[in-house]
Scaffold this motif. Structure first.
Motif, PDB file in Angstrom:
ATOM      1  N   GLU A  43     -35.409  81.513 -41.348  1.00 52.61           N
ATOM      2  CA  GLU A  43     -35.368  81.216 -42.779  1.00 52.61           C
ATOM      3  C   GLU A  43     -36.528  80.311 -43.188  1.00 52.61           C
ATOM      4  N   ASP A  44     -36.819  79.310 -42.353  1.00 53.04           N
ATOM      5  CA  ASP A  44     -37.939  78.415 -42.661  1.00 53.04           C
ATOM      6  C   ASP A  44     -39.265  79.161 -42.627  1.00 53.04           C
ATOM      7  N   LEU A  45     -39.443  80.018 -41.640  1.00 55.17           N
ATOM      8  CA  LEU A  45     -40.695  80.771 -41.528  1.00 55.17           C
ATOM      9  C   LEU A  45     -40.852  81.760 -42.684  1.00 55.17           C
ATOM     10  N   LYS A  46     -39.774  82.433 -43.041  1.00 58.04           N
ATOM     11  CA  LYS A  46     -39.833  83.342 -44.195  1.00 58.04           C
ATOM     12  C   LYS A  46     -40.064  82.553 -45.474  1.00 58.04           C
ATOM     13  N   GLY A  47     -39.414  81.398 -45.569  1.00 62.24           N
ATOM     14  CA  GLY A  47     -39.534  80.573 -46.767  1.00 62.24           C
ATOM     15  C   GLY A  47     -40.947  80.064 -46.987  1.00 62.24           C
ATOM     16  N   ILE A  48     -41.594  79.548 -45.930  1.00 65.37           N
ATOM     17  CA  ILE A  48     -42.951  79.012 -46.096  1.00 65.37           C
ATOM     18  C   ILE A  48     -43.920  80.139 -46.417  1.00 65.37           C
ATOM     19  N   ASN A  49     -43.681  81.321 -45.865  1.00 60.78           N
ATOM     20  CA  ASN A  49     -44.525  82.474 -46.186  1.00 60.78           C
ATOM     21  C   ASN A  49     -44.320  82.911 -47.636  1.00 60.78           C
ATOM     22  N   SER A  50     -43.103  82.899 -48.093  1.00 60.26           N
ATOM     23  CA  SER A  50     -42.820  83.268 -49.478  1.00 60.26           C
ATOM     24  C   SER A  50     -43.456  82.280 -50.453  1.00 60.26           C
TER      25      SER A  50
END
Length: 117
Positions: free
Chosen positions: A71-78
């Motif tokens: 979730e953190d990795l997807k979030g920072i990419n988003s």
């Protein structure tokens, strides 16, 4: 692993740069994110952090990436995509949440990873 360590060091430095901005301007996060001069610096460092995570993924550094939640990795990419592609209408509340909640977690994890490298 050397380039992976360099990428982690870059992430750590970007987080420290954001912290430096707050510490040296005596501004609360909310005010700094709205400041005309400081806002671009904060956003650029967030983009740089996301780019380093993307490069870790491209380099197949999955052992390192496993230390972070998906979730953190997807979030920072988003957030990176949001800043890069819709800069003028980026919601300051999203940036504030990243700075206030996500970056301290990233910093702790990166610090631990660097100590074990």
């Amino acid at each position: 692993m050397s380039s992976a360590v360099d990428r982690l060091k870059t992430i750590y430095k970007c987080i420290e740069d954001i912290e430096f901005i707050f510490n040296n301007n005596d501004l609360k996060i909310t005010h700094a994110i709205e400041d005309k001069l400081i806002k671009p610096a904060i956003r650029m460092n967030i983009v740089r952090i996301a780019e380093q995570f993307s490069k870790l993924k491209d380099d197949n550094e999955f052992k390192i990436l496993e230390a972070f939640t998906s979730e953190d990795l997807k979030g920072i990419n988003s957030v990176r995509n949001y800043i890069a592609h819709d800069y003028d209408s980026t919601d300051d509340n999203i940036i504030e949440d990243v700075v206030r909640y996500n970056l301290p977690v990233f910093k702790d994890i990166v610090s631990r990873l660097l100590k074990t490298s």
